[in-house]
Design a protein around this motif. Structure first.
Motif, PDB file in Angstrom:
ATOM      1  N   ARG A  30      74.018  18.150  35.614  1.00  0.00           N
ATOM      2  CA  ARG A  30      75.157  19.336  35.027  1.00  0.00           C
ATOM      3  C   ARG A  30      74.664  19.166  33.654  1.00  0.00           C
ATOM      4  O   ARG A  30      74.515  17.977  32.842  1.00  0.00           O
ATOM      5  CB  ARG A  30      76.350  18.961  35.381  1.00  0.00           C
ATOM      6  N   GLY A  31      74.782  20.377  32.902  1.00  0.00           N
ATOM      7  CA  GLY A  31      74.829  20.736  31.499  1.00  0.00           C
ATOM      8  C   GLY A  31      73.421  21.110  31.133  1.00  0.00           C
ATOM      9  O   GLY A  31      73.191  21.441  30.138  1.00  0.00           O
ATOM     10  N   LYS A  32      72.420  21.021  32.146  1.00  0.00           N
ATOM     11  CA  LYS A  32      71.093  21.584  31.998  1.00  0.00           C
ATOM     12  C   LYS A  32      70.907  22.293  33.060  1.00  0.00           C
ATOM     13  O   LYS A  32      71.174  22.163  34.226  1.00  0.00           O
ATOM     14  CB  LYS A  32      69.877  20.549  31.675  1.00  0.00           C
ATOM     15  N   ASN A  33      69.974  23.486  32.877  1.00  0.00           N
ATOM     16  CA  ASN A  33      69.527  24.191  33.866  1.00  0.00           C
ATOM     17  C   ASN A  33      68.298  23.538  34.601  1.00  0.00           C
ATOM     18  O   ASN A  33      67.736  22.507  34.186  1.00  0.00           O
ATOM     19  CB  ASN A  33      68.730  25.372  33.411  1.00  0.00           C
ATOM     20  N   LEU A  34      68.079  24.002  35.971  1.00  0.00           N
ATOM     21  CA  LEU A  34      67.236  23.391  36.661  1.00  0.00           C
ATOM     22  C   LEU A  34      66.342  24.231  37.596  1.00  0.00           C
ATOM     23  O   LEU A  34      66.987  25.130  38.013  1.00  0.00           O
ATOM     24  CB  LEU A  34      68.077  22.166  37.927  1.00  0.00           C
ATOM     25  N   GLU A 121      57.834  27.486  53.058  1.00  0.00           N
ATOM     26  CA  GLU A 121      57.383  28.943  52.404  1.00  0.00           C
ATOM     27  C   GLU A 121      57.762  28.514  50.814  1.00  0.00           C
ATOM     28  O   GLU A 121      58.790  28.165  50.453  1.00  0.00           O
ATOM     29  CB  GLU A 121      58.565  29.878  52.729  1.00  0.00           C
ATOM     30  N   ARG A 122      56.711  28.836  50.015  1.00  0.00           N
ATOM     31  CA  ARG A 122      56.834  28.694  48.595  1.00  0.00           C
ATOM     32  C   ARG A 122      57.780  29.500  47.945  1.00  0.00           C
ATOM     33  O   ARG A 122      57.889  30.663  48.213  1.00  0.00           O
ATOM     34  CB  ARG A 122      55.491  29.278  48.101  1.00  0.00           C
ATOM     35  N   SER A 123      58.680  28.677  47.447  1.00  0.00           N
ATOM     36  CA  SER A 123      59.997  29.272  46.845  1.00  0.00           C
ATOM     37  C   SER A 123      60.485  28.747  45.443  1.00  0.00           C
ATOM     38  O   SER A 123      60.351  27.352  45.584  1.00  0.00           O
ATOM     39  CB  SER A 123      61.275  29.245  47.919  1.00  0.00           C
ATOM     40  N   THR A 124      61.369  28.980  44.869  1.00  0.00           N
ATOM     41  CA  THR A 124      61.679  28.917  43.730  1.00  0.00           C
ATOM     42  C   THR A 124      63.109  28.894  43.361  1.00  0.00           C
ATOM     43  O   THR A 124      63.432  30.144  43.738  1.00  0.00           O
ATOM     44  CB  THR A 124      60.698  29.079  42.227  1.00  0.00           C
ATOM     45  N   PHE A 125      63.961  28.031  42.838  1.00  0.00           N
ATOM     46  CA  PHE A 125      65.349  28.183  42.784  1.00  0.00           C
ATOM     47  C   PHE A 125      65.847  27.722  41.480  1.00  0.00           C
ATOM     48  O   PHE A 125      65.169  26.614  40.829  1.00  0.00           O
ATOM     49  CB  PHE A 125      66.171  27.555  43.913  1.00  0.00           C
ATOM     50  N   LEU A 126      66.512  28.884  40.767  1.00  0.00           N
ATOM     51  CA  LEU A 126      66.871  28.416  39.476  1.00  0.00           C
ATOM     52  C   LEU A 126      68.361  28.098  39.336  1.00  0.00           C
ATOM     53  O   LEU A 126      69.218  28.978  39.648  1.00  0.00           O
ATOM     54  CB  LEU A 126      66.542  29.601  38.350  1.00  0.00           C
ATOM     55  N   ILE A 127      68.875  26.642  38.922  1.00  0.00           N
ATOM     56  CA  ILE A 127      70.073  26.364  38.995  1.00  0.00           C
ATOM     57  C   ILE A 127      70.700  26.335  37.392  1.00  0.00           C
ATOM     58  O   ILE A 127      70.065  25.783  36.595  1.00  0.00           O
ATOM     59  CB  ILE A 127      70.291  25.164  39.692  1.00  0.00           C
ATOM     60  N   ASP A 128      71.761  27.108  37.290  1.00  0.00           N
ATOM     61  CA  ASP A 128      72.365  26.969  35.949  1.00  0.00           C
ATOM     62  C   ASP A 128      73.001  25.611  35.558  1.00  0.00           C
ATOM     63  O   ASP A 128      73.107  24.549  36.424  1.00  0.00           O
ATOM     64  CB  ASP A 128      73.034  28.112  35.624  1.00  0.00           C
ATOM     65  N   LEU A 133      73.712  28.712  41.670  1.00  0.00           N
ATOM     66  CA  LEU A 133      72.264  29.306  41.712  1.00  0.00           C
ATOM     67  C   LEU A 133      72.211  30.477  40.953  1.00  0.00           C
ATOM     68  O   LEU A 133      73.058  31.531  41.374  1.00  0.00           O
ATOM     69  CB  LEU A 133      72.213  29.562  43.412  1.00  0.00           C
ATOM     70  N   ALA A 134      71.237  30.382  40.211  1.00  0.00           N
ATOM     71  CA  ALA A 134      71.364  31.624  38.994  1.00  0.00           C
ATOM     72  C   ALA A 134      70.283  32.722  39.667  1.00  0.00           C
ATOM     73  O   ALA A 134      70.416  33.994  39.625  1.00  0.00           O
ATOM     74  CB  ALA A 134      70.765  31.079  37.773  1.00  0.00           C
ATOM     75  N   ARG A 135      69.112  32.081  40.208  1.00  0.00           N
ATOM     76  CA  ARG A 135      68.058  33.107  40.682  1.00  0.00           C
ATOM     77  C   ARG A 135      67.474  32.376  41.859  1.00  0.00           C
ATOM     78  O   ARG A 135      67.157  31.291  42.029  1.00  0.00           O
ATOM     79  CB  ARG A 135      66.870  33.364  39.629  1.00  0.00           C
ATOM     80  N   GLU A 136      66.724  33.046  42.777  1.00  0.00           N
ATOM     81  CA  GLU A 136      65.753  32.607  43.692  1.00  0.00           C
ATOM     82  C   GLU A 136      64.820  33.440  43.928  1.00  0.00           C
ATOM     83  O   GLU A 136      64.528  34.825  43.700  1.00  0.00           O
ATOM     84  CB  GLU A 136      66.596  32.318  45.042  1.00  0.00           C
ATOM     85  N   TRP A 137      63.538  33.021  44.309  1.00  0.00           N
ATOM     86  CA  TRP A 137      62.421  33.707  44.376  1.00  0.00           C
ATOM     87  C   TRP A 137      61.722  33.019  45.637  1.00  0.00           C
ATOM     88  O   TRP A 137      61.647  31.890  45.871  1.00  0.00           O
ATOM     89  CB  TRP A 137      61.308  33.301  43.359  1.00  0.00           C
ATOM     90  N   ARG A 138      61.703  33.895  46.811  1.00  0.00           N
ATOM     91  CA  ARG A 138      61.022  33.217  48.174  1.00  0.00           C
ATOM     92  C   ARG A 138      59.713  34.045  48.467  1.00  0.00           C
ATOM     93  O   ARG A 138      59.371  35.106  47.799  1.00  0.00           O
ATOM     94  CB  ARG A 138      61.915  33.805  49.059  1.00  0.00           C
ATOM     95  N   GLY A 139      58.914  33.442  49.107  1.00  0.00           N
ATOM     96  CA  GLY A 139      57.623  33.662  49.400  1.00  0.00           C
ATOM     97  C   GLY A 139      56.720  34.162  48.285  1.00  0.00           C
ATOM     98  O   GLY A 139      56.123  35.206  48.092  1.00  0.00           O
TER      99      GLY A 139
END
Length: 156
Positions: A30-34, A121-128, A133-139
């Motif tokens: 907590r306190g940093k984005n991931l 499945e190659r995916s990326t998640f941005l957690i604030d 969950l701030a953003r997700e990219w799938r495939g």
């Protein structure tokens, strides 16, 4: 049990084993984005390129208060070798039981040489910084992906 995470939702806390003999716990961040990126296999061409691009952008991610973590089902030993060989300045999570993969719903039926198998499945998640969950990219296609993730992290 697969709960579908949606953007804006708090990501359930989890603990996993990571390189450098660490235990990673989401709530401790907590306190940093991931950025958590899931990739199929250590030392394969696409996965190596993706990791190298995250590596090469590390200072920009750090400037955006963002930590990077890679996740695959490979063993810790495989991860340590991959990380050392590629000089990754971030840790890799070993998820042999797929618990983290299932939390983020990245295990998908894939086809390779006409045979079906379950894989990541190659995916990326941005957690604030608040653990949402701030953003997700799938495939994900590797080319240009890291720049897109960085821009999203910088906008938080």
């Amino acid at each position: 049990m697969s709960t579908k995470l949606s953007v804006g939702q708090a990501v359930p806390d989890f603990t996993a084993t990571a390189t450098g003999d660490q235990t990673f716990t989401l709530s401790a961040e907590r306190g940093k984005n991931l950025v958590i990126y899931f990739y199929p296999k250590d030392s394969t061409p696409g996965c190596t390129t993706e990791g190298q691009e995250f590596r090469d952008a590390i200072s920009a991610f750090e400037a955006a208060n963002t930590r990077i973590l890679g996740v695959s089902r490979d063993s810790l030993r495989s991860h340590e070798n991959f990380k050392a060989k590629q000089s990754f300045p971030f840790d890799l999570i070993s998820d042999p039981d797929e618990s983290v993969c299932r939390l983020f719903d990245v295990i998908k039926l894939k086809k390779l040489y006409g045979k079906e198998h379950l894989g990541i499945e190659r995916s990326t998640f941005l957690i604030d910084a608040d653990g949402r969950l701030a953003r997700e990219w799938r495939g994900v296609k590797v080319k240009g992906h890291v720049e897109e993730v960085l821009a999203a992290a910088q906008s938080l």
